[in-house]
Design a protein around this motif. Sequence first.
Motif, PDB file in Angstrom:
ATOM      1  N   MET A   8     -55.097  49.417  56.602  1.00 42.72           N
ATOM      2  CA  MET A   8     -54.243  50.598  56.716  1.00 42.72           C
ATOM      3  C   MET A   8     -52.832  50.278  56.229  1.00 42.72           C
ATOM      4  N   GLU A   9     -52.334  49.102  56.571  1.00 41.88           N
ATOM      5  CA  GLU A   9     -51.002  48.708  56.145  1.00 41.88           C
ATOM      6  C   GLU A   9     -50.954  48.599  54.621  1.00 41.88           C
ATOM      7  N   ARG A  10     -51.968  47.996  54.026  1.00 46.04           N
ATOM      8  CA  ARG A  10     -52.031  47.867  52.574  1.00 46.04           C
ATOM      9  C   ARG A  10     -52.064  49.242  51.913  1.00 46.04           C
ATOM     10  N   GLU A  11     -52.856  50.143  52.457  1.00 43.46           N
ATOM     11  CA  GLU A  11     -52.931  51.497  51.899  1.00 43.46           C
ATOM     12  C   GLU A  11     -51.569  52.188  51.942  1.00 43.46           C
ATOM     13  N   GLU A  12     -50.829  51.981  53.008  1.00 46.53           N
ATOM     14  CA  GLU A  12     -49.497  52.570  53.130  1.00 46.53           C
ATOM     15  C   GLU A  12     -48.541  51.983  52.093  1.00 46.53           C
ATOM     16  N   VAL A  13     -48.618  50.675  51.881  1.00 48.75           N
ATOM     17  CA  VAL A  13     -47.763  50.023  50.882  1.00 48.75           C
ATOM     18  C   VAL A  13     -48.089  50.569  49.495  1.00 48.75           C
ATOM     19  N   VAL A  14     -49.375  50.647  49.171  1.00 50.20           N
ATOM     20  CA  VAL A  14     -49.790  51.165  47.860  1.00 50.20           C
ATOM     21  C   VAL A  14     -49.311  52.609  47.696  1.00 50.20           C
ATOM     22  N   LYS A  80     -51.071  44.437  42.551  1.00 50.86           N
ATOM     23  CA  LYS A  80     -50.486  43.101  42.617  1.00 50.86           C
ATOM     24  C   LYS A  80     -49.093  43.147  43.234  1.00 50.86           C
ATOM     25  N   THR A  81     -48.365  44.224  43.004  1.00 47.48           N
ATOM     26  CA  THR A  81     -47.067  44.384  43.646  1.00 47.48           C
ATOM     27  C   THR A  81     -47.257  44.512  45.158  1.00 47.48           C
ATOM     28  N   ALA A  82     -48.268  45.254  45.578  1.00 49.20           N
ATOM     29  CA  ALA A  82     -48.576  45.360  47.010  1.00 49.20           C
ATOM     30  C   ALA A  82     -48.933  43.993  47.586  1.00 49.20           C
ATOM     31  N   ASP A  83     -49.704  43.198  46.838  1.00 50.60           N
ATOM     32  CA  ASP A  83     -50.044  41.843  47.293  1.00 50.60           C
ATOM     33  C   ASP A  83     -48.789  41.017  47.516  1.00 50.60           C
ATOM     34  N   ILE A  84     -47.859  41.110  46.587  1.00 50.30           N
ATOM     35  CA  ILE A  84     -46.596  40.367  46.712  1.00 50.30           C
ATOM     36  C   ILE A  84     -45.861  40.797  47.970  1.00 50.30           C
ATOM     37  N   LEU A  85     -45.726  42.102  48.151  1.00 50.64           N
ATOM     38  CA  LEU A  85     -45.000  42.615  49.321  1.00 50.64           C
ATOM     39  C   LEU A  85     -45.668  42.192  50.619  1.00 50.64           C
ATOM     40  N   LEU A  86     -46.986  42.261  50.655  1.00 50.59           N
ATOM     41  CA  LEU A  86     -47.700  41.869  51.871  1.00 50.59           C
ATOM     42  C   LEU A  86     -47.595  40.371  52.123  1.00 50.59           C
ATOM     43  N   LEU A  93     -43.087  44.595  56.977  1.00 45.41           N
ATOM     44  CA  LEU A  93     -42.482  44.657  55.643  1.00 45.41           C
ATOM     45  C   LEU A  93     -40.969  44.657  55.640  1.00 45.41           C
ATOM     46  N   LYS A  94     -40.376  44.086  56.629  1.00 45.64           N
ATOM     47  CA  LYS A  94     -38.928  43.880  56.632  1.00 45.64           C
ATOM     48  C   LYS A  94     -38.723  42.389  56.415  1.00 45.64           C
ATOM     49  N   ALA A  95     -38.875  41.949  55.192  1.00 47.25           N
ATOM     50  CA  ALA A  95     -38.759  40.525  54.875  1.00 47.25           C
ATOM     51  C   ALA A  95     -37.301  40.161  54.645  1.00 47.25           C
TER      52      ALA A  95
END
Length: 100
Positions: A8-14, A80-86, A93-95
Motif C-alpha cells: 500500500m505504501e509503494r502504491e501511494e508513492v507511485v 525505479k524512482t519509487a524504489d529509491i524513495l522507499l 518517507l521523511k528521510a
Amino acid sequence: MSRKENIMEREEVVKRLIILFNNMFNKNIDNTMVNEHYFSNTIAISPRELVYYFLEVETEFSVQIPEKYIADGSFCTINKTADILLSLKVDSLKAVPCPM
C-alpha cells in the motif's frame, strides 16, 4: 511493517510520483507506464526536465537523493524512482531533509 502495508505504501508513492510528473509536464501517464524510461518515446522528457523532476521529487518527499542514483542510471522510471524513495524511507518517507 507487514507486506500488505509495504504494498500500500509503494502504491501511494507511485501515485504521488505520477501526479507530480503529470502536473509538471502536462502529461497523462498512468500505472501502465510506470516502467517506461523517462527518455522513452512514450514519456518523452528532456534531460533538463529530468533534473527539474528530480529536484521536485526531493522537495515533495522531503529527501535528498544521493547522486549515485543519477550516475548509475537508477533514476529512470517511475517504479525505479519509487524504489529509491522507499530505500531512503525513514518515518513514512521523511528521510534526510534537503539542506536549505
